[in-house]
Scaffold this motif. Structure first.
Motif, PDB file in Angstrom:
ATOM      1  N   GLU A 228      78.124  53.604  76.044  1.00 22.08           N
ATOM      2  CA  GLU A 228      79.451  54.166  75.792  1.00 22.08           C
ATOM      3  C   GLU A 228      79.426  55.172  74.645  1.00 22.08           C
ATOM      4  OE1 GLU A 228      81.867  50.205  77.426  1.00 22.08           O
ATOM      5  OE2 GLU A 228      81.601  50.543  75.260  1.00 22.08           O
ATOM      6  N   ARG A 229      78.635  54.901  73.621  1.00 23.72           N
ATOM      7  CA  ARG A 229      78.469  55.877  72.538  1.00 23.72           C
ATOM      8  C   ARG A 229      77.839  57.158  73.074  1.00 23.72           C
ATOM      9  NH1 ARG A 229      77.437  53.939  66.683  1.00 23.72           N
ATOM     10  NH2 ARG A 229      78.419  51.899  66.600  1.00 23.72           N
ATOM     11  N   GLU A 230      76.852  56.994  73.937  1.00 23.46           N
ATOM     12  CA  GLU A 230      76.171  58.140  74.527  1.00 23.46           C
ATOM     13  C   GLU A 230      77.149  58.989  75.330  1.00 23.46           C
ATOM     14  OE1 GLU A 230      72.045  58.950  77.071  1.00 23.46           O
ATOM     15  OE2 GLU A 230      72.889  56.920  76.904  1.00 23.46           O
ATOM     16  N   VAL A 231      78.000  58.328  76.096  1.00 24.63           N
ATOM     17  CA  VAL A 231      79.008  59.040  76.876  1.00 24.63           C
ATOM     18  C   VAL A 231      79.990  59.752  75.949  1.00 24.63           C
ATOM     19  CG1 VAL A 231      80.996  58.720  78.410  1.00 24.63           C
ATOM     20  CG2 VAL A 231      78.824  57.587  78.921  1.00 24.63           C
TER      21      VAL A 231
ATOM     22  N   ALA B 127      82.417  64.631  73.574  1.00 27.82           N
ATOM     23  CA  ALA B 127      82.701  65.432  72.382  1.00 27.82           C
ATOM     24  C   ALA B 127      82.077  66.819  72.459  1.00 27.82           C
ATOM     25  CB  ALA B 127      82.205  64.704  71.135  1.00 27.82           C
ATOM     26  N   ARG B 128      81.000  66.937  73.229  1.00 28.26           N
ATOM     27  CA  ARG B 128      80.364  68.247  73.393  1.00 28.26           C
ATOM     28  C   ARG B 128      80.977  69.049  74.536  1.00 28.26           C
ATOM     29  NH1 ARG B 128      74.326  65.793  72.302  1.00 28.26           N
ATOM     30  NH2 ARG B 128      74.407  65.950  70.025  1.00 28.26           N
ATOM     31  N   GLY B 129      82.067  68.537  75.087  1.00 25.10           N
ATOM     32  CA  GLY B 129      82.828  69.286  76.071  1.00 25.10           C
ATOM     33  C   GLY B 129      82.343  69.189  77.495  1.00 25.10           C
ATOM     34  N   ARG B 130      81.488  68.214  77.783  1.00 28.74           N
ATOM     35  CA  ARG B 130      80.948  68.100  79.136  1.00 28.74           C
ATOM     36  C   ARG B 130      81.908  67.338  80.046  1.00 28.74           C
ATOM     37  NH1 ARG B 130      75.718  67.030  76.119  1.00 28.74           N
ATOM     38  NH2 ARG B 130      74.666  69.057  76.153  1.00 28.74           N
ATOM     39  N   SER B 131      81.953  67.743  81.302  1.00 28.22           N
ATOM     40  CA  SER B 131      82.800  67.093  82.289  1.00 28.22           C
ATOM     41  C   SER B 131      82.139  65.807  82.776  1.00 28.22           C
ATOM     42  CB  SER B 131      83.037  68.022  83.480  1.00 28.22           C
ATOM     43  OG  SER B 131      81.819  68.235  84.185  1.00 28.22           O
TER      44      SER B 131
ATOM     45  N   ILE C  22      73.414  64.285  83.833  1.00 26.45           N
ATOM     46  CA  ILE C  22      72.512  64.111  82.690  1.00 26.45           C
ATOM     47  C   ILE C  22      72.009  62.672  82.606  1.00 26.45           C
ATOM     48  CG2 ILE C  22      72.397  64.091  80.161  1.00 26.45           C
ATOM     49  CD1 ILE C  22      74.382  66.452  80.213  1.00 26.45           C
ATOM     50  N   LEU C  23      72.912  61.718  82.821  1.00 28.93           N
ATOM     51  CA  LEU C  23      72.547  60.308  82.671  1.00 28.93           C
ATOM     52  C   LEU C  23      71.949  59.704  83.943  1.00 28.93           C
ATOM     53  CD1 LEU C  23      75.624  58.955  80.636  1.00 28.93           C
ATOM     54  CD2 LEU C  23      73.441  59.827  79.785  1.00 28.93           C
ATOM     55  N   GLY C  24      72.055  60.430  85.053  1.00 27.30           N
ATOM     56  CA  GLY C  24      71.504  59.919  86.303  1.00 27.30           C
ATOM     57  C   GLY C  24      72.305  58.775  86.888  1.00 27.30           C
ATOM     58  N   VAL C  25      73.636  58.828  86.701  1.00 22.95           N
ATOM     59  CA  VAL C  25      74.508  57.800  87.251  1.00 22.95           C
ATOM     60  C   VAL C  25      75.597  58.479  88.072  1.00 22.95           C
ATOM     61  CG1 VAL C  25      74.071  56.208  85.347  1.00 22.95           C
ATOM     62  CG2 VAL C  25      75.993  57.810  85.206  1.00 22.95           C
ATOM     63  N   SER C  26      76.440  57.688  88.718  1.00 29.26           N
ATOM     64  CA  SER C  26      77.515  58.267  89.523  1.00 29.26           C
ATOM     65  C   SER C  26      78.665  58.714  88.627  1.00 29.26           C
ATOM     66  CB  SER C  26      78.035  57.244  90.529  1.00 29.26           C
ATOM     67  OG  SER C  26      78.748  56.216  89.863  1.00 29.26           O
ATOM     68  N   GLU C  27      79.470  59.635  89.152  1.00 25.02           N
ATOM     69  CA  GLU C  27      80.636  60.098  88.409  1.00 25.02           C
ATOM     70  C   GLU C  27      81.637  58.961  88.204  1.00 25.02           C
ATOM     71  OE1 GLU C  27      83.909  63.762  88.609  1.00 25.02           O
ATOM     72  OE2 GLU C  27      82.169  63.750  89.942  1.00 25.02           O
TER      73      GLU C  27
END
Length: 243
Positions: free
Chosen positions: A183-186, A191-195, A202-207
């Protein structure tokens, strides 16, 4: 929480609120791509069609239409007669309407953007922003994202870095302690503006998994939306300017 987004397979419905009819007409043309008689909205291939569900010339009318029409996004000027745009955003937030608010302004002050975030607005854009930036902001806000016009965001981040004692010690740890490592990683990516879709790649998981993590972050930290999450990430030092 506002911003569930409605039917993501259908048109993206917006409500325009501005005291000037010419300004509303200009927004309508930019957003739909073809003006008042357009059956199809503008935008890039694959994006939802934008349609104007209604228009308001003052804040009281805007709030009434937001309640009745339940658009995906309300695009409102700050300076509205009877009830200003910030008050409209606050009322929508307090009523927990599933309507995302994008503030348009001609003033561009740090105090105003802080007030907009506090009122529950999901986006803050200057009226002189490029047309493509406005269209992209509407899509981002409708999808649950947060948008602050880049010059204002850069200035606010610098201001935070220069005037706040970055909370890197015990206080920061206490604020973020409810979060898991993922959750911290997300939160960092938010915070860096990623959707959500970019974070998923990036994380290799589902939306869907990313949406779940974002929901947990907001709930655990008692935040209203992604905009407040961005501010908190910088305040605690989890993300630093330029990183």
């Amino acid at each position: 929480m506002p911003g569930s987004g409605g039917d993501v397979s259908g048109p993206l419905r917006v409500l325009l609120a501005d005291a000037a009819s010419l300004q509303r007409a200009g927004l309508r043309t930019v957003l739909t791509g073809r003006g008042t008689d357009a059956p199809d909205g503008g935008g890039r291939p694959g994006e939802r069609e934008i349609v104007v569900a209604g228009e308001a010339g003052d804040g009281v009318e805007a709030l009434d239409l937001a309640r009745r029409l339940q658009p995906d996004v309300l695009i409102t000027d700050v300076a509205l007669p009877r009830l200003d745009g910030l008050a409209v955003a606050r009322a929508i937030t307090e009523a927990r309407l599933a309507v995302r608010v994008l503030i348009l302004t001609g003033r561009d002050t740090d105090e105003e953007v802080v007030a907009a975030i506090g009122a529950g607005a999901a986006g803050y854009l200057c009226k002189d922003a490029p047309q493509t930036e406005l269209v992209a902001a509407v899509h981002a806000v409708a999808a649950g994202g947060a948008v602050i016009t880049p010059p204002v965001l850069a200035r606010m981040v610098t201001r935070l870095a220069g005037t706040l004692l970055v909370d890197t010690g015990i206080a920061a740890a206490a604020k973020l302690s409810p979060l898991t490592g993922r959750e911290r990683e997300v939160l960092v990516h938010v915070a860096r503006g990623r959707s959500n879709s970019e974070i998923a790649a990036i994380l290799g998981v589902s939306e869907t998994t990313v949406k779940t993590h974002v929901g947990h972050v907001l709930t655990k930290l008692r935040l209203r939306d992604r905009t407040q999450a961005v501010v908190l990430a910088y305040e605690t030092g989890l993300v630093r300017p330029g990183t």
